[in-house]
Design a protein around this motif. Structure first.
Motif, PDB file in Angstrom:
ATOM      1  N   HIS A 166      -8.523  -1.339   5.993  1.00  0.00           N
ATOM      2  CA  HIS A 166      -8.470  -2.027   7.545  1.00  0.00           C
ATOM      3  C   HIS A 166      -7.104  -2.761   7.805  1.00  0.00           C
ATOM      4  N   PHE A 167      -6.453  -2.341   9.043  1.00  0.00           N
ATOM      5  CA  PHE A 167      -5.267  -2.946   9.646  1.00  0.00           C
ATOM      6  C   PHE A 167      -5.560  -3.837  10.683  1.00  0.00           C
ATOM      7  N   THR A 168      -5.096  -5.044  10.575  1.00  0.00           N
ATOM      8  CA  THR A 168      -5.197  -5.983  11.499  1.00  0.00           C
ATOM      9  C   THR A 168      -3.642  -6.325  12.231  1.00  0.00           C
ATOM     10  N   SER A 169      -3.489  -6.292  13.610  1.00  0.00           N
ATOM     11  CA  SER A 169      -2.290  -6.355  14.247  1.00  0.00           C
ATOM     12  C   SER A 169      -2.422  -8.026  14.922  1.00  0.00           C
ATOM     13  N   TYR A 170      -1.188  -8.599  14.594  1.00  0.00           N
ATOM     14  CA  TYR A 170      -1.265 -10.143  14.994  1.00  0.00           C
ATOM     15  C   TYR A 170      -0.087 -10.114  16.273  1.00  0.00           C
ATOM     16  N   LYS A 171      -0.814 -10.551  17.248  1.00  0.00           N
ATOM     17  CA  LYS A 171       0.126 -10.565  18.582  1.00  0.00           C
ATOM     18  C   LYS A 171      -0.025 -11.886  19.345  1.00  0.00           C
ATOM     19  N   ASP A 172       1.340 -12.294  19.273  1.00  0.00           N
ATOM     20  CA  ASP A 172       1.761 -13.562  20.288  1.00  0.00           C
ATOM     21  C   ASP A 172       1.165 -14.704  19.481  1.00  0.00           C
ATOM     22  N   HIS A 173       0.810 -14.690  17.919  1.00  0.00           N
ATOM     23  CA  HIS A 173       0.337 -15.888  17.615  1.00  0.00           C
ATOM     24  C   HIS A 173       0.694 -15.780  16.027  1.00  0.00           C
ATOM     25  N   PRO A 174       0.713 -16.923  15.315  1.00  0.00           N
ATOM     26  CA  PRO A 174       0.879 -16.858  13.857  1.00  0.00           C
ATOM     27  C   PRO A 174      -0.119 -16.227  13.219  1.00  0.00           C
ATOM     28  N   CYS A 175      -0.048 -15.896  12.003  1.00  0.00           N
ATOM     29  CA  CYS A 175      -0.823 -15.525  11.007  1.00  0.00           C
ATOM     30  C   CYS A 175      -1.748 -16.632  10.482  1.00  0.00           C
ATOM     31  N   ASP A 176      -2.623 -16.367   9.467  1.00  0.00           N
ATOM     32  CA  ASP A 176      -3.600 -17.284   8.984  1.00  0.00           C
ATOM     33  C   ASP A 176      -2.708 -18.537   8.336  1.00  0.00           C
ATOM     34  N   GLN A 177      -3.158 -19.600   8.477  1.00  0.00           N
ATOM     35  CA  GLN A 177      -2.458 -20.775   7.945  1.00  0.00           C
ATOM     36  C   GLN A 177      -2.889 -20.981   6.444  1.00  0.00           C
ATOM     37  N   GLY A 178      -1.794 -21.804   6.034  1.00  0.00           N
ATOM     38  CA  GLY A 178      -2.049 -22.153   4.385  1.00  0.00           C
ATOM     39  C   GLY A 178      -2.449 -21.191   3.635  1.00  0.00           C
ATOM     40  N   GLU A 179      -1.602 -20.065   3.347  1.00  0.00           N
ATOM     41  CA  GLU A 179      -1.726 -19.069   2.308  1.00  0.00           C
ATOM     42  C   GLU A 179      -0.490 -19.004   1.335  1.00  0.00           C
ATOM     43  N   ASN A 180      -0.695 -18.196   0.461  1.00  0.00           N
ATOM     44  CA  ASN A 180       0.128 -17.870  -0.526  1.00  0.00           C
ATOM     45  C   ASN A 180       0.890 -16.649  -0.371  1.00  0.00           C
ATOM     46  N   ILE A 181       2.135 -16.696   0.235  1.00  0.00           N
ATOM     47  CA  ILE A 181       2.996 -15.786   0.689  1.00  0.00           C
ATOM     48  C   ILE A 181       4.150 -15.059  -0.277  1.00  0.00           C
ATOM     49  N   PHE A 182       3.973 -13.815  -0.674  1.00  0.00           N
ATOM     50  CA  PHE A 182       5.111 -13.385  -1.828  1.00  0.00           C
ATOM     51  C   PHE A 182       5.886 -12.464  -0.869  1.00  0.00           C
ATOM     52  N   PRO A 183       7.149 -12.800  -0.419  1.00  0.00           N
ATOM     53  CA  PRO A 183       7.932 -11.909   0.379  1.00  0.00           C
ATOM     54  C   PRO A 183       8.585 -11.014  -0.584  1.00  0.00           C
ATOM     55  N   GLY A 184       9.134  -9.717  -0.235  1.00  0.00           N
ATOM     56  CA  GLY A 184       9.910  -9.021  -1.076  1.00  0.00           C
ATOM     57  C   GLY A 184       9.825  -7.604  -0.333  1.00  0.00           C
ATOM     58  N   SER A 185      10.939  -6.821  -1.101  1.00  0.00           N
ATOM     59  CA  SER A 185      10.842  -5.439  -0.446  1.00  0.00           C
ATOM     60  C   SER A 185      10.049  -4.411  -1.379  1.00  0.00           C
ATOM     61  N   PHE A 186       9.742  -4.889  -2.653  1.00  0.00           N
ATOM     62  CA  PHE A 186       8.781  -4.289  -3.607  1.00  0.00           C
ATOM     63  C   PHE A 186       9.130  -2.705  -3.532  1.00  0.00           C
ATOM     64  N   HIS A 187      10.521  -2.452  -3.986  1.00  0.00           N
ATOM     65  CA  HIS A 187      10.917  -1.053  -3.791  1.00  0.00           C
ATOM     66  C   HIS A 187      11.764  -0.593  -4.988  1.00  0.00           C
ATOM     67  N   PRO A 188      10.988  -0.587  -6.151  1.00  0.00           N
ATOM     68  CA  PRO A 188       9.744  -0.467  -5.951  1.00  0.00           C
ATOM     69  C   PRO A 188       8.896  -1.610  -6.668  1.00  0.00           C
ATOM     70  N   ILE A 189       7.609  -1.797  -6.666  1.00  0.00           N
ATOM     71  CA  ILE A 189       6.971  -2.690  -7.220  1.00  0.00           C
ATOM     72  C   ILE A 189       6.897  -2.624  -8.622  1.00  0.00           C
ATOM     73  N   HIS A 190       7.038  -3.548  -9.410  1.00  0.00           N
ATOM     74  CA  HIS A 190       6.919  -3.455 -10.855  1.00  0.00           C
ATOM     75  C   HIS A 190       6.233  -4.764 -11.632  1.00  0.00           C
ATOM     76  N   TRP A 191       6.150  -4.587 -12.753  1.00  0.00           N
ATOM     77  CA  TRP A 191       5.064  -5.450 -13.398  1.00  0.00           C
ATOM     78  C   TRP A 191       5.533  -6.715 -13.575  1.00  0.00           C
ATOM     79  N   GLY A 192       6.942  -7.096 -13.118  1.00  0.00           N
ATOM     80  CA  GLY A 192       7.322  -8.495 -12.910  1.00  0.00           C
ATOM     81  C   GLY A 192       6.780  -9.249 -11.809  1.00  0.00           C
ATOM     82  N   HIS A 193       6.795  -8.316 -10.679  1.00  0.00           N
ATOM     83  CA  HIS A 193       6.204  -8.689  -9.184  1.00  0.00           C
ATOM     84  C   HIS A 193       4.494  -9.076  -9.659  1.00  0.00           C
ATOM     85  N   LEU A 194       3.785  -8.013 -10.329  1.00  0.00           N
ATOM     86  CA  LEU A 194       2.563  -8.334 -10.757  1.00  0.00           C
ATOM     87  C   LEU A 194       2.237  -9.489 -11.446  1.00  0.00           C
ATOM     88  N   LYS A 195       3.171  -9.970 -12.346  1.00  0.00           N
ATOM     89  CA  LYS A 195       3.060 -11.193 -13.279  1.00  0.00           C
ATOM     90  C   LYS A 195       3.250 -12.505 -12.378  1.00  0.00           C
TER      91      LYS A 195
END
Length: 421
Positions: A233-262
């Motif tokens: 399921h895809f949800t669009s966020y329009k004109d407002h922030p996403c959910d608060q208080g989350e753990n966010i892992f920014p990256g390009s994941f190009h490609p994703i590898h075991w280091g990212h997963l760990k």
């Protein structure tokens, strides 16, 4: 031959579409052909030939992993599309396209790799790519140039015909259209397909946008700030922030590898909160991701970790991420934190840097820092040369628990070397 090709080009010029072409490494004759047929000004906003590596770097604002590849042709196409948007702001983006083409053809020096042609086409709603590997040593440079030029024009024609078909009947049958193009009555049979050897197959890929994706990729000031995938399921966020208080892992994941997963696993264990992968489709002064690239990265992540919660954003800078994800914890490597503290990213303006750190604090932004190797030592939060205001927003995962030694860039380079063998 020329008359038939001119007729096809005339059809292109009579369409509603306008665009920018960026052609490098072969096939530049396509521009000459397109411009020689009356009506070209109705189709072509600009033609660019970034032939040298330096010119390609200047056009893309980044160094591609390989100068002659399908991903690079798509990068050129998306940069050309964004150039078309800037040249013709009065034209609906639905009527604009960008063409990118790169080739490795016969030259005065023998080449280790294949002779190949790659073409990318970008519109507001779709990304297309066309690739052809040539039989090495069977054509002169002039013959390969001629074939490249015709393939570029054919690719544009193919793309525009597909758009016309979708507009008229709401769907596309690629196999049916391919059969029509190869049929005895099609001028493309003589112009293109009869000149190919049996082993030479034109590979065609298409990635289409879903709802709101065009706004996310190509309208940075538009209402869509993020699109999140949870399960299917895809949800669009329009004109407002996403959910608060989350753990966010920014990256390009190009490609994703075991280091990212760990890192993700370690962060979840440390905080007791699920981690959301964040990919910015926008990059500062660089082309956006395209629809095929998004689909490819989603597929890679799905294979590596099917349960991943992923959000695509318009947030290339951490100050943008802080605004989009208030009160959140960002999972970063020590090298990323060092870049956040680097004054050169703020035009060497200490005051600007201090204001951004203050904004992080006001937004409740925190950083969970993972050590990274640097030569014979590990870069950790404790030994990074950062000021105390930024350090106060951070906490560290000890080296004893995790030290990432894998580089996505090196993985991509090795993959490209393998493909070229």
């Amino acid at each position: 031959m020329f008359f038939s090709l001119d007729q096809k080009i005339k059809e292109l010029h009579e369409s509603r579409w306008k665009g920018v072409l960026a052609i490098t490494g072969g096939g530049s004759g396509a521009l000459t052909r397109l411009l020689s047929v009356p009506g070209a000004s109705g189709t072509i906003l600009e033609g660019i030939i970034p032939y040298s590596n330096a010119s390609i770097l200047d056009f893309l604002k980044r160094k591609p992993d390989h100068f002659s590849s399908e991903p690079t042709a798509r990068l050129l196409a998306i940069a050309a599309f964004q150039r078309a948007q800037s040249l013709a702001p009065e034209i609906d983006s639905d009527d604009l396209f960008g063409i990118g083409a790169t080739a490795s053809l016969a030259s005065d020096r023998p080449k280790k790799g294949d002779h190949r042609i790659h073409i990318g086409i970008q519109s507001l709603q779709e990304t297309w790519s066309f690739s052809l590997t040539l039989t090495k040593g069977e054509r002169t440079r002039a013959e390969e140039e001629e074939l490249s030029s015709i393939l570029i024009i054919f690719s544009i024609f193919y793309f525009l015909k597909e758009q016309e078909k979708k507009k008229n009947c709401g769907r596309s049958d690629l196999n049916c259209f391919k059969d029509q193009i190869r049929s005895e009555v099609s001028p493309w049979k003589k112009l293109l397909f009869d000149s190919l050897f049996p082993s030479e197959i034109i590979s065609v890929r298409c990635g289409a946008a879903g709802s709101d994706w065009g706004d996310l990729l190509f309208h940075p000031s538009g209402p869509v700030q993020a699109i999140r995938r949870q399960g299917n399921h895809f949800t669009s966020y329009k004109d407002h922030p996403c959910d608060q208080g989350e753990n966010i892992f920014p990256g390009s994941f190009h490609p994703i590898h075991w280091g990212h997963l760990k890192m993700r696993e370690t962060a979840e264990k440390e905080t007791g909160i699920p981690v959301v992968l964040e990919l910015s489709v926008q990059n500062v002064d660089k082309p956006s991701l395209d629809y095929l690239e998004i689909a490819d990265r989603l597929a890679e992540i799905e294979i590596a970790n099917p349960d991943s919660d992923i959000v695509f954003t318009q947030a290339p800078r951490f100050i943008d991420k802080a605004d989009l994800f208030p009160e959140s914890l960002f999972i970063v490597g020590a090298d990323t934190l060092l870049r956040i503290a680097d004054l050169s990213y703020y035009n060497n303006d200490q005051k600007q840097y201090e204001e951004i750190v203050h904004h992080f604090s006001a937004m409740g932004t925190r950083f969970l820092v993972f050590a990274r190797p640097n030569g014979d030592h590990a870069e950790t939060l404790s030994n990074l040369p950062i000021d105390e205001n930024l350090r106060h927003l951070c906490r560290e995962i000890p080296v004893s628990e995790f030290l990432e030694t894998i580089s996505s860039t090196e993985i991509r380079k090795n993959q490209e070397k393998f493909r070229e063998k």
